[in-house]
Design an enzyme around this catalytic site. Structure first.
Site, PDB file in Angstrom:
ATOM      1  N   ARG A   1     -22.869 -25.809  22.081  1.00 19.84           N
ATOM      2  CA  ARG A   1     -24.208 -26.375  21.930  1.00 19.84           C
ATOM      3  C   ARG A   1     -25.020 -26.156  23.202  1.00 19.84           C
ATOM      4  O   ARG A   1     -24.581 -26.497  24.301  1.00 19.84           O
ATOM      5  CB  ARG A   1     -24.120 -27.866  21.621  1.00 19.84           C
ATOM      6  CG  ARG A   1     -25.457 -28.512  21.234  1.00 19.84           C
ATOM      7  CD  ARG A   1     -25.302 -30.025  21.163  1.00 19.84           C
ATOM      8  NE  ARG A   1     -24.235 -30.420  20.251  1.00 19.84           N
ATOM      9  CZ  ARG A   1     -24.411 -30.620  18.950  1.00 19.84           C
ATOM     10  NH1 ARG A   1     -25.608 -30.458  18.409  1.00 19.84           N
ATOM     11  NH2 ARG A   1     -23.403 -30.991  18.185  1.00 19.84           N
TER      12      ARG A   1
ATOM     13  N   LEU B   1     -28.161 -23.940  17.217  1.00 16.32           N
ATOM     14  CA  LEU B   1     -28.120 -23.332  15.891  1.00 16.32           C
ATOM     15  C   LEU B   1     -29.142 -23.910  14.926  1.00 16.32           C
ATOM     16  O   LEU B   1     -29.171 -23.529  13.753  1.00 16.32           O
ATOM     17  CB  LEU B   1     -26.711 -23.448  15.304  1.00 16.32           C
ATOM     18  CG  LEU B   1     -25.627 -22.700  16.100  1.00 16.32           C
ATOM     19  CD1 LEU B   1     -24.269 -22.828  15.419  1.00 16.32           C
ATOM     20  CD2 LEU B   1     -25.990 -21.231  16.288  1.00 16.32           C
TER      21      LEU B   1
ATOM     22  N   ARG C   1     -17.284 -28.475   8.062  1.00 14.87           N
ATOM     23  CA  ARG C   1     -17.138 -28.814   6.640  1.00 14.87           C
ATOM     24  C   ARG C   1     -17.822 -27.752   5.783  1.00 14.87           C
ATOM     25  O   ARG C   1     -18.772 -27.090   6.233  1.00 14.87           O
ATOM     26  CB  ARG C   1     -17.768 -30.178   6.364  1.00 14.87           C
ATOM     27  CG  ARG C   1     -16.966 -31.356   6.904  1.00 14.87           C
ATOM     28  CD  ARG C   1     -17.337 -32.611   6.148  1.00 14.87           C
ATOM     29  NE  ARG C   1     -17.003 -33.810   6.892  1.00 14.87           N
ATOM     30  CZ  ARG C   1     -17.070 -35.030   6.398  1.00 14.87           C
ATOM     31  NH1 ARG C   1     -17.504 -35.222   5.155  1.00 14.87           N
ATOM     32  NH2 ARG C   1     -16.756 -36.077   7.121  1.00 14.87           N
TER      33      ARG C   1
ATOM     34  N   ARG D   1     -25.951 -23.803   5.781  1.00 17.72           N
ATOM     35  CA  ARG D   1     -27.188 -24.509   6.129  1.00 17.72           C
ATOM     36  C   ARG D   1     -27.763 -24.029   7.461  1.00 17.72           C
ATOM     37  O   ARG D   1     -28.982 -24.102   7.671  1.00 17.72           O
ATOM     38  CB  ARG D   1     -26.942 -26.020   6.171  1.00 17.72           C
ATOM     39  CG  ARG D   1     -26.709 -26.635   4.797  1.00 17.72           C
ATOM     40  CD  ARG D   1     -26.835 -28.149   4.826  1.00 17.72           C
ATOM     41  NE  ARG D   1     -25.796 -28.779   5.624  1.00 17.72           N
ATOM     42  CZ  ARG D   1     -24.589 -29.103   5.149  1.00 17.72           C
ATOM     43  NH1 ARG D   1     -24.268 -28.811   3.887  1.00 17.72           N
ATOM     44  NH2 ARG D   1     -23.710 -29.704   5.924  1.00 17.72           N
TER      45      ARG D   1
ATOM     46  N   GLY E   1     -11.014 -36.082   6.883  1.00 19.14           N
ATOM     47  CA  GLY E   1      -9.564 -36.230   6.948  1.00 19.14           C
ATOM     48  C   GLY E   1      -9.039 -35.800   8.298  1.00 19.14           C
ATOM     49  O   GLY E   1      -9.772 -35.266   9.134  1.00 19.14           O
ATOM     50  N   HIS E   2      -7.757 -36.056   8.503  1.00 13.72           N
ATOM     51  CA  HIS E   2      -7.067 -35.601   9.702  1.00 13.72           C
ATOM     52  C   HIS E   2      -5.703 -35.079   9.306  1.00 13.72           C
ATOM     53  O   HIS E   2      -5.262 -35.220   8.148  1.00 13.72           O
ATOM     54  CB  HIS E   2      -6.948 -36.725  10.732  1.00 13.72           C
ATOM     55  CG  HIS E   2      -8.162 -36.881  11.598  1.00 13.72           C
ATOM     56  ND1 HIS E   2      -8.606 -35.880  12.437  1.00 13.72           N
ATOM     57  CD2 HIS E   2      -9.031 -37.918  11.746  1.00 13.72           C
ATOM     58  CE1 HIS E   2      -9.687 -36.289  13.086  1.00 13.72           C
ATOM     59  NE2 HIS E   2      -9.983 -37.519  12.665  1.00 13.72           N
ATOM     60  N   ASP E   3      -5.028 -34.481  10.273  1.00 15.87           N
ATOM     61  CA  ASP E   3      -3.728 -33.850  10.049  1.00 15.87           C
ATOM     62  C   ASP E   3      -2.823 -34.685   9.143  1.00 15.87           C
ATOM     63  O   ASP E   3      -2.238 -34.165   8.190  1.00 15.87           O
ATOM     64  CB  ASP E   3      -3.060 -33.631  11.418  1.00 15.87           C
ATOM     65  CG  ASP E   3      -1.637 -33.116  11.329  1.00 15.87           C
ATOM     66  OD1 ASP E   3      -1.409 -31.934  11.626  1.00 15.87           O
ATOM     67  OD2 ASP E   3      -0.736 -33.897  10.963  1.00 15.87           O
TER      68      ASP E   3
ATOM     69  N   ASN F   1      -3.405 -36.807   6.878  1.00 18.45           N
ATOM     70  CA  ASN F   1      -3.815 -36.804   5.476  1.00 18.45           C
ATOM     71  C   ASN F   1      -3.509 -35.470   4.812  1.00 18.45           C
ATOM     72  O   ASN F   1      -3.071 -35.424   3.656  1.00 18.45           O
ATOM     73  CB  ASN F   1      -5.318 -37.084   5.365  1.00 18.45           C
ATOM     74  CG  ASN F   1      -5.765 -38.253   6.212  1.00 18.45           C
ATOM     75  OD1 ASN F   1      -6.638 -38.115   7.044  1.00 18.45           O
ATOM     76  ND2 ASN F   1      -5.153 -39.414   6.021  1.00 18.45           N
ATOM     77  N   TYR F   2      -3.729 -34.377   5.551  1.00 19.69           N
ATOM     78  CA  TYR F   2      -3.534 -33.049   4.970  1.00 19.69           C
ATOM     79  C   TYR F   2      -2.066 -32.805   4.634  1.00 19.69           C
ATOM     80  O   TYR F   2      -1.744 -32.203   3.606  1.00 19.69           O
ATOM     81  CB  TYR F   2      -4.034 -31.964   5.926  1.00 19.69           C
ATOM     82  CG  TYR F   2      -5.411 -32.208   6.462  1.00 19.69           C
ATOM     83  CD1 TYR F   2      -6.419 -32.769   5.669  1.00 19.69           C
ATOM     84  CD2 TYR F   2      -5.739 -31.902   7.780  1.00 19.69           C
ATOM     85  CE1 TYR F   2      -7.685 -33.014   6.164  1.00 19.69           C
ATOM     86  CE2 TYR F   2      -7.005 -32.133   8.285  1.00 19.69           C
ATOM     87  CZ  TYR F   2      -7.971 -32.695   7.487  1.00 19.69           C
ATOM     88  OH  TYR F   2      -9.223 -32.940   7.992  1.00 19.69           O
TER      89      TYR F   2
ATOM     90  N   ASP G   1      -2.553 -29.503  11.621  1.00 18.20           N
ATOM     91  CA  ASP G   1      -3.578 -28.882  12.466  1.00 18.20           C
ATOM     92  C   ASP G   1      -3.139 -27.540  13.029  1.00 18.20           C
ATOM     93  O   ASP G   1      -3.852 -26.545  12.913  1.00 18.20           O
ATOM     94  CB  ASP G   1      -3.920 -29.803  13.636  1.00 18.20           C
ATOM     95  CG  ASP G   1      -4.824 -30.959  13.246  1.00 18.20           C
ATOM     96  OD1 ASP G   1      -5.312 -30.974  12.106  1.00 18.20           O
ATOM     97  OD2 ASP G   1      -5.037 -31.846  14.092  1.00 18.20           O
TER      98      ASP G   1
END
Length: 364
Positions: free
Chosen positions: A39, A63, A87, A93, A127-129, A131-132, A158
């Site tokens: 950024r 961006l 995401r 976009r 989500g995070h690791d 959850n995956y 991850d």
């Protein structure tokens, strides 16, 4: 001067967290010129301890500014691959979706990595690791037999199921282009990758060699000959004596003469044998067990902390860890005989190399 098997490969990495930077680090360590888009205006200096950011240069772009989006597209016109972990829909976009980017560079490999993937019922959910890997069956298999599933750090989702599959997919796509193919999108879902990592266990389950019960199987701590054991000093050792000849050596070196130990693969005896072997390992310190077992075919190793691991003789011999600006960190892996990889530089400050990158890539 970059070195490694990926020398000459150009990658644009859109800054993210966790597995995205780790993938960028892996590619850089193997010689790729990885440019990270950060950024614009953050201006934070690079920190030596931010080891996953090592080896890449940083350009600062906004961006949401059409001019900076155009600069990003010009970089991508000259790149072999792209890494992004937003995401679904974010790149589109920003005017940097696959249709736009591949329109500008049909040979580009567009690597997208998210937890749930670009499609599916959960694709737009956070989500995070943990959850995956939870939906793959992998998490359920890890933990104490009478307790809850245990998070295995974030190595399985991850980094194993995400970053490594992104690196493999990106490089496979680049090889395809080098062989005359077209650029394409690589959709990396950490949930897919974690499921893929569990392939062997699904095969074992299909053969009746694995059950859904935790700590009741060959490789989950159920077997007395494949587990970790506490020593008299509170430190731990690991035993992996699966093969009969290695198991026989374990019995010999540990002084296990109880005839029940001869029934190695009798699962009904595993719980009682585990209690017996636990008592034996508690009779000596970790260093004493290392003197007896380390370097033998027992399949033994001390369980080392991250403070201890860099000084272990094997790791020292192989230079598995390096120290840069006072920060101990893992060295590049794997090893190449003719084109060894190397850490290309310290972690960059955000936007530190903006002008340099544009000049080197022939954009300014």
């Amino acid at each position: 001067m970059a070195q490694g098997p990926l020398n000459g490969v150009r990658i644009v990495e859109f800054a993210g967290i966790g597995p995205g930077p780790f993938c960028g680090m892996l590619l850089s360590d193997l010689g790729a010129d990885v440019v990270r888009i950060d950024r614009k205006g953050d201006g934070r200096p690079g920190r030596p301890a931010d080891v996953m950011s090592r080896g890449r240069r940083s350009i600062g772009l906004n961006l949401k500014d059409p001019a900076d989006v155009e600069t990003a597209l010009k970089l991508l016109e000259k790149a072999d691959g792209l890494i992004e972990g937003f995401r679904p829909g974010v790149m589109e976009r920003n005017g940097l979706g696959p249709d736009v980017v591949l329109g500008r560079n049909p040979k580009l490999v567009f690597g997208r990595m998210t937890g749930w993937g670009q499609t599916g019922a959960l694709s737009h959910a956070a989500g995070h690791d943990l959850n995956y890997i939870a939906i793959t069956g992998a998490l359920h298999a890890m933990g104490d037999g009478d307790g809850r599933p245990r998070p295995p750090l974030n190595l399985v989702g991850d980094y194993g199921g995400g970053a490594l599959y992104l690196a493999m997919g990106l490089l496979a796509g680049i090889v395809n282009v080098k062989n005359g193919g077209e650029g394409q999108v690589i959709d990396v879902a950490m949930s897919d990758g974690a499921a893929s990592l569990a392939t062997m266990f699904y095969g074992m389950k299909a053969m009746g060699l694995w059950t859904d019960e935790r700590e009741a199987n060959l490789l989950d701590g159920g077997a007395h000959f494949y587990d970790t054991y506490e020593c008299s000093d509170g430190k731990w050792v690991s035993i992996g004596s699966i093969e009969p000849q290695f198991y026989a050596l374990l019995l010999e070196k540990a002084g296990l003469t109880d005839p029940d130990f001869q029934a190695q693969m009798d699962r009904s005896k595993w719980p009682s044998l585990k209690q017996k072997i636990m008592a034996v390992f508690k009779t000596k310190t970790r260093d004493e067990w290392c003197e007896i077992m380390e370097g033998t075919d027992i399949c033994f190793a001390p369980v080392l902390s991250m403070s201890e691991a860099p000084t272990h003789k094997h790791n020292v011999d192989r230079k598995t860890f390096v120290e840069i600006e006072g920060v101990v960190q893992p060295a590049p892996a794997p090893r190449f005989s003719a084109t060894p990889g190397a850490i290309q530089g310290r972690p960059a400050g955000l936007g530190e190399h903006s002008d340099e990158i544009l000049k080197d890539w022939g954009i300014q």
